[in-house]
Design an enzyme around this catalytic site. Structure first.
Site, short mmCIF file in Angstrom:
data_model
loop_
_atom_site.label_atom_id
_atom_site.label_comp_id
_atom_site.label_asym_id
_atom_site.label_seq_id
_atom_site.Cartn_x
_atom_site.Cartn_y
_atom_site.Cartn_z
N ARG A 117 -4.22 0.13 -2.18
CA ARG A 117 -3.79 -0.75 -2.39
C ARG A 117 -3.08 -1.27 -3.48
NH1 ARG A 117 -8.27 -0.97 0.97
NH2 ARG A 117 -7.37 -1.46 3.62
N HIS A 135 4.85 0.36 0.60
CA HIS A 135 5.35 -0.33 1.92
C HIS A 135 4.30 -1.91 2.29
CE1 HIS A 135 3.25 2.97 2.92
NE2 HIS A 135 2.68 2.29 4.67
N HIS A 184 0.53 6.03 0.78
CA HIS A 184 -1.09 6.91 0.98
C HIS A 184 -1.09 8.26 0.33
CE1 HIS A 184 -1.96 3.91 4.63
NE2 HIS A 184 0.01 4.25 4.90
N GLU A 221 3.01 9.02 8.39
CA GLU A 221 3.06 7.59 9.77
C GLU A 221 4.86 7.61 9.27
OE1 GLU A 221 0.47 4.53 7.73
OE2 GLU A 221 2.37 3.06 7.32
N GLN A 243 0.71 -1.27 -0.08
CA GLN A 243 0.30 0.20 -0.08
C GLN A 243 1.33 1.40 -0.18
OE1 GLN A 243 -1.33 0.37 4.73
NE2 GLN A 243 -1.66 -1.26 3.68
#
Length: 410
Positions: free
Chosen positions: A283, A264, A100, A135, A98
């Site tokens: 994804r 990642h 982001h 993140e 996935q």
């Protein structure tokens, strides 16, 4: 300053022992428990537990008093939302491949899906909110991950080390253009490979990986990882795409920052994760959940090289390590006391904070005399309106606390 009761997410890739053991519950749990959420995410907000035992959703608390809970600057910057979410990750099996989106990509994707009338809770929704999702993951145990595209020249060496008749043309595609454009071309070719071609090539590659492992070749760890993914997802193009990513092993206390567009997947281990308060995930495979390869390709960053591993920056107090990133939504710090060290650390106020204890027992004392004992697995909410708080261990053994705050509210 009040204790939190937090939600547990029971995803299939989770552990039946890690989170229950951390929280002092019976082990093993009946079902896998993957994530412990601490924050004000609408999907599963924490509950603030008052000293009289009453509870209130942290989301409701923030929405009813954004200035008092977040501070005026933070409330203005983030539209009255707590900008971060803190988690414990208990990874027993690999997650999906996935990435982001950036803030701009998220806003555009959200508006597009709103205009198309896709329900925000629909399983095929890519952008349930209009915000970015950077993140940072900090290992509590040895933590294994794939993240970021490996230097293409080294990837060519890997592919040649496991060369098969069907793989050669893809290897030479990258060898002819060992840069971000070559990575984009190769990744796109692999992830969009027609199923009949994939079903012929993937077993060849897995057999070659077996041989490489038996020969104790240079890329033993990478090949073992591909074999693990291939066993779990025997017909998935993501197994081949995983050959292009950096394979990392974090030691306890080491962290990895994943900015927008970083491809990642987490493989195994326990970690603290802090992220922007968002659910936007694109994804590319290795999951039964919604996969949208064209949208993933729109947001991916194909720059390459080693992923920086963060150990935390220390200032005047050696007990405090700060994991610095460019994410405006959050900042994570680690506070540690050695055995026998009972000295206080003072935490400034005027910012929203969540403290999570992962080892030992501690005492928190605010300027107005309020006291809270914090044990392993427990967390506490400190609103911006709270004054400074002093924190110290209460027992002889070592102690550790993670501190989550907003990154910037300017």
């Amino acid at each position: 300053m009040e204790l939190l009761r937090n939600a547990v997410r029971p995803y299939a890739w989770g552990s039946r022992t890690t989170i229950p053991e951390l929280l002092g519950r019976p082990v093993p749990a009946p079902h896998p428990e993957a994530e412990l959420w601490m924050g004000a995410h609408p999907g599963d907000p924490s509950h603030v537990v008052s000293q009289d035992g009453t509870e209130r959703s942290l989301l409701d608390l923030v929405e009813s008093d954004p200035v008092g809970q977040l501070g005026e600057a933070c409330a203005d910057r983030w539209g009255g939302r707590l900008p971060f979410l803190l988690k414990i990750l208990a990874v027993e099996e690999p997650l999906s491949m996935q990435a982001h989106p950036s803030a701009e990509q998220a806003a555009e994707g959200w508006a597009r899906e709103e205009a198309a009338g896709i329900p925000r809770d629909a399983p095929n929704r890519n952008y349930p909110d209009p915000t970015a999702k950077p993140e940072l993951v900090c290992a509590l145990t040895e933590f294994h991950a794939l993240a970021g595209f490996r230097d293409p020249r080294r990837t060519v060496r890997l592919l040649r080390a496991i060369d098969t008749p069907g793989l050669t043309r893809y290897t030479e595609l990258l060898a002819a253009q060992p840069d971000s454009n070559g990575l984009r071309a190769l990744f796109t070719s692999l992830i969009t490979m027609p199923q009949p071609t994939l079903d012929q090539l993937l077993p060849e590659v897995l057999d070659a990986c077996v041989r490489h492992v038996k020969e104790r070749g240079e890329f033993d760890v990478e090949c073992r990882t591909v074999l693990e993914l291939g066993e779990a997802h025997p017909h998935d193009a993501g197994v081949l795409a995983a050959l292009l990513l950096n394979r990392l092993t974090l030691k306890a206390g080491e962290a990895l920052y994943l900015a927008a567009g970083n491809l990642h997947l987490y493989l195994h281990g326990t970690a603290v994760e802090i992220l922007a308060n968002s659910d936007n995930i694109l994804r590319g495979g290795l999951t039964p959940k919604h996969v949208d390869v064209p949208e993933l390709l729109r947001v991916l960053d194909f720059s390459s090289g080693d992923m920086p591993v963060l150990g935390g920056d220390r200032g005047s107090d050696e007990r405090v390590a700060v994991y610095r990133t460019d994410a405006p939504e959050f900042e994570l710090s680690r506070l540690e006391w050695a055995a026998g060290d009972a000295n206080e650390v003072t935490l400034g106020g005027a910012t929203p904070q969540i403290l999570l204890c992962t080892e030992g027992e501690l005492l928190l004392v605010s300027e107005d005399g309020t006291k809270i004992e914090l044990r392993r697995g427990e967390s506490v909410w400190l609103p911006a309106s709270d004054p400074e708080v002093r924190i110290r261990p209460t027992v002889e053994g070592p102690a550790r606390v993670f501190r989550a705050t907003a990154g910037t509210c300017a």
